[in-house]
Design an enzyme around this catalytic site. Structure first.
Site, PDB file in Angstrom:
ATOM      1  N   TYR A  65       3.926  -3.675  -8.325  1.00  0.00           N
ATOM      2  CA  TYR A  65       2.700  -4.436  -8.618  1.00  0.00           C
ATOM      3  C   TYR A  65       2.475  -4.500 -10.134  1.00  0.00           C
ATOM      4  O   TYR A  65       2.230  -5.565 -10.697  1.00  0.00           O
ATOM      5  CB  TYR A  65       1.517  -3.765  -7.922  1.00  0.00           C
ATOM      6  N   GLY A  66       2.574  -3.327 -10.803  1.00  0.00           N
ATOM      7  CA  GLY A  66       2.315  -3.274 -12.244  1.00  0.00           C
ATOM      8  C   GLY A  66       3.245  -4.196 -13.023  1.00  0.00           C
ATOM      9  O   GLY A  66       2.801  -4.960 -13.880  1.00  0.00           O
ATOM     10  N   VAL A  67       4.555  -4.147 -12.717  1.00  0.00           N
ATOM     11  CA  VAL A  67       5.501  -4.986 -13.468  1.00  0.00           C
ATOM     12  C   VAL A  67       5.264  -6.470 -13.157  1.00  0.00           C
ATOM     13  O   VAL A  67       5.318  -7.317 -14.052  1.00  0.00           O
ATOM     14  CB  VAL A  67       6.966  -4.568 -13.193  1.00  0.00           C
ATOM     15  N   LYS A  84       2.445  -7.856 -12.450  1.00  0.00           N
ATOM     16  CA  LYS A  84       1.223  -8.274 -13.143  1.00  0.00           C
ATOM     17  C   LYS A  84       1.452  -8.344 -14.652  1.00  0.00           C
ATOM     18  O   LYS A  84       0.854  -9.162 -15.338  1.00  0.00           O
ATOM     19  CB  LYS A  84       0.076  -7.321 -12.794  1.00  0.00           C
ATOM     20  N   VAL A 111     -12.202  -3.828  -7.168  1.00  0.00           N
ATOM     21  CA  VAL A 111     -13.104  -4.634  -6.342  1.00  0.00           C
ATOM     22  C   VAL A 111     -12.886  -4.325  -4.856  1.00  0.00           C
ATOM     23  O   VAL A 111     -11.740  -4.146  -4.412  1.00  0.00           O
ATOM     24  CB  VAL A 111     -12.851  -6.144  -6.600  1.00  0.00           C
ATOM     25  N   LYS A 170       0.831  -1.208   0.000  1.00  0.00           N
ATOM     26  CA  LYS A 170       0.000   0.000   0.000  1.00  0.00           C
ATOM     27  C   LYS A 170       0.871   1.265   0.000  1.00  0.00           C
ATOM     28  O   LYS A 170       2.027   1.235   0.425  1.00  0.00           O
ATOM     29  CB  LYS A 170      -0.914   0.000   1.222  1.00  0.00           C
ATOM     30  N   SER A 199      -4.115  -7.894 -13.870  1.00  0.00           N
ATOM     31  CA  SER A 199      -4.633  -6.549 -13.603  1.00  0.00           C
ATOM     32  C   SER A 199      -4.357  -5.630 -14.778  1.00  0.00           C
ATOM     33  O   SER A 199      -3.298  -5.731 -15.423  1.00  0.00           O
ATOM     34  CB  SER A 199      -3.971  -5.971 -12.351  1.00  0.00           C
ATOM     35  N   THR A 238     -12.066  -5.329  -1.762  1.00  0.00           N
ATOM     36  CA  THR A 238     -11.433  -6.448  -1.037  1.00  0.00           C
ATOM     37  C   THR A 238     -10.365  -5.856  -0.113  1.00  0.00           C
ATOM     38  O   THR A 238     -10.137  -4.642  -0.106  1.00  0.00           O
ATOM     39  CB  THR A 238     -10.736  -7.416  -2.018  1.00  0.00           C
TER      40      THR A 238
HETATM   41  N1  NAP Z   1      -9.134  -5.789  -5.658  1.00  0.00           N
HETATM   42  C1  NAP Z   1      -8.910  -5.157  -6.800  1.00  0.00           C
HETATM   43  O1  NAP Z   1      -9.413  -4.022  -7.031  1.00  0.00           O
HETATM   44  C2  NAP Z   1      -8.077  -5.819  -7.872  1.00  0.00           C
HETATM   45  C3  NAP Z   1      -7.884  -5.128  -9.081  1.00  0.00           C
HETATM   46  C4  NAP Z   1      -7.142  -5.730 -10.094  1.00  0.00           C
HETATM   47  C5  NAP Z   1      -6.625  -6.995  -9.888  1.00  0.00           C
HETATM   48  N2  NAP Z   1      -6.802  -7.640  -8.702  1.00  0.00           N
HETATM   49  C6  NAP Z   1      -6.220  -8.986  -8.554  1.00  0.00           C
HETATM   50  O2  NAP Z   1      -7.217  -9.869  -8.120  1.00  0.00           O
HETATM   51  C7  NAP Z   1      -6.614 -10.948  -7.360  1.00  0.00           C
HETATM   52  C8  NAP Z   1      -7.361 -11.102  -6.070  1.00  0.00           C
HETATM   53  O3  NAP Z   1      -7.126  -9.931  -5.299  1.00  0.00           O
HETATM   54  P1  NAP Z   1      -8.048  -9.470  -4.092  1.00  0.00           P
HETATM   55  O4  NAP Z   1      -8.513  -8.118  -4.396  1.00  0.00           O
HETATM   56  O5  NAP Z   1      -9.036 -10.550  -3.767  1.00  0.00           O
HETATM   57  O6  NAP Z   1      -6.928  -9.357  -2.979  1.00  0.00           O
HETATM   58  P2  NAP Z   1      -6.936  -9.803  -1.460  1.00  0.00           P
HETATM   59  O7  NAP Z   1      -8.250  -9.516  -0.868  1.00  0.00           O
HETATM   60  O8  NAP Z   1      -5.740  -9.157  -0.861  1.00  0.00           O
HETATM   61  O9  NAP Z   1      -6.737 -11.375  -1.569  1.00  0.00           O
HETATM   62  C9  NAP Z   1      -5.523 -11.916  -2.031  1.00  0.00           C
HETATM   63  C10 NAP Z   1      -5.472 -13.375  -1.661  1.00  0.00           C
HETATM   64  O10 NAP Z   1      -4.195 -13.879  -2.023  1.00  0.00           O
HETATM   65  C11 NAP Z   1      -3.724 -14.694  -0.956  1.00  0.00           C
HETATM   66  N3  NAP Z   1      -2.263 -14.720  -0.924  1.00  0.00           N
HETATM   67  C12 NAP Z   1      -1.409 -13.668  -0.907  1.00  0.00           C
HETATM   68  N4  NAP Z   1      -0.127 -14.099  -0.883  1.00  0.00           N
HETATM   69  C13 NAP Z   1      -0.184 -15.458  -0.904  1.00  0.00           C
HETATM   70  C14 NAP Z   1       0.806 -16.480  -0.904  1.00  0.00           C
HETATM   71  N5  NAP Z   1       2.117 -16.203  -0.911  1.00  0.00           N
HETATM   72  N6  NAP Z   1       0.381 -17.766  -0.920  1.00  0.00           N
HETATM   73  C15 NAP Z   1      -0.935 -18.055  -0.914  1.00  0.00           C
HETATM   74  N7  NAP Z   1      -1.917 -17.142  -0.925  1.00  0.00           N
HETATM   75  C16 NAP Z   1      -1.550 -15.858  -0.907  1.00  0.00           C
HETATM   76  C17 NAP Z   1      -4.295 -14.042   0.280  1.00  0.00           C
HETATM   77  O11 NAP Z   1      -4.309 -15.004   1.301  1.00  0.00           O
HETATM   78  P3  NAP Z   1      -4.285 -14.520   2.843  1.00  0.00           P
HETATM   79  O12 NAP Z   1      -5.546 -13.772   3.079  1.00  0.00           O
HETATM   80  O13 NAP Z   1      -4.206 -15.822   3.571  1.00  0.00           O
HETATM   81  O14 NAP Z   1      -3.079 -13.665   2.983  1.00  0.00           O
HETATM   82  C18 NAP Z   1      -5.692 -13.644  -0.179  1.00  0.00           C
HETATM   83  O15 NAP Z   1      -6.586 -14.712  -0.056  1.00  0.00           O
HETATM   84  C19 NAP Z   1      -5.144 -10.559  -7.180  1.00  0.00           C
HETATM   85  O16 NAP Z   1      -4.365 -11.271  -8.108  1.00  0.00           O
HETATM   86  C20 NAP Z   1      -5.122  -9.065  -7.509  1.00  0.00           C
HETATM   87  O17 NAP Z   1      -3.868  -8.653  -7.987  1.00  0.00           O
HETATM   88  C21 NAP Z   1      -7.521  -7.084  -7.699  1.00  0.00           C
END
Ligand code: NAP
Length: 180
Positions: free
Chosen positions: A103-105, A107, A136, A9, A51, A138
């Site tokens: 993050y960008g690189v 992804k 989203v 962040k 992303s 999250t």
């Molecule tokens: N949210 C957005 O606006 C957004 C936008 C574009 C793309 N994305 C992509 O969408 C995907 C889901 O993101 P999200 O928004 O759901 O994020 P999130 O709420 O932070 O969830 C990420 C998940 O990844 C798991 N994780 C992280 N590091 C890990 C590791 N080393 N081994 C196993 N699990 C791991 C976390 O598990 P723990 O909870 O146990 O740590 C969590 O369940 C990601 O790839 C993100 O880059 C999200």
């Protein structure tokens, strides 16, 4: 479907953080896909949640963009990822045309790897897609995203179940192909 990802962040930026981001978002995806490859039946599907923050246009160097476009193997993508990490460690990344976005690189590497894998698995009829769920609400977005998790899951689920298999290797958002 592979959704795991991390994003630091605020203004956090440094060699250790860049490596952890790359290991989770790109190397982690690659490791899981390489194990899945052996288990997934012919005609199956792999969906990697990437992303739009990782589009090719984030690279300021046209030479770097061409190298990403030309990548044909996971090793080549890993070499580009390592180049970015070395650039962050030495402080030369910006001069070399990389953005200040770990993050960008990461992804971009993940999406490029998905395209490479799609080509490799074509003979077996296994489709591989990259997609962006949108912004989203999250943990990653500190719950500021305007989509619910269910809405964010729409495109990945559509790709997993209904999208034309002939569109393997492409990048999607809101069920539409996005220019990469
Ligand atoms: N949210 C957005 O606006 C957004 C936008 C574009 C793309 N994305 C992509 O969408 C995907 C889901 O993101 P999200 O928004 O759901 O994020 P999130 O709420 O932070 O969830 C990420 C998940 O990844 C798991 N994780 C992280 N590091 C890990 C590791 N080393 N081994 C196993 N699990 C791991 C976390 O598990 P723990 O909870 O146990 O740590 C969590 O369940 C990601 O790839 C993100 O880059 C999200």
């Amino acid at each position: 479907m592979w959704c795991t990802g991390i994003a630091y962040k605020g203004n956090i930026f440094g060699p250790e953080e860049a490596r952890k981001t790359m290991e989770t978002n790109f190397a982690g995806t690659r490791a899981v896909c390489e194990r899945l490859e052996r288990l997934i039946p012919d005609g199956g599907r792999i969906v990697n949640v990437c992303s739009l923050a990782g589009k090719l246009s984030i690279l300021r160097s046209s030479e770097l963009r061409s190298r990403f476009e030309a990548a044909k193997s996971a090793e080549e993508v890993a070499a580009l990822a390592e180049e970015f990490l070395q650039g962050v460690a030495s402080g030369s990344y910006s001069k070399e045309g990389w953005p200040a976005s770990m993050y960008g690189v990461s992804k971009l590497c993940e999406a490029t790897y998905s395209r490479v894998l799609a080509e490799q698995l074509k003979p077996r009829g296994v489709a591989v897609y990259a997609c962006c769920p949108g912004y989203v609400a999250t943990d990653m977005s500190s719950h500021k995203g305007h989509k619910t998790p269910e809405q964010g899951a729409d495109t990945p689920m559509w790709l997993a179940l209904d999208a034309p298999a002939s569109d393997s290797g492409k990048f999607y958002s809101d069920r539409k192909e996005q220019p990469f």
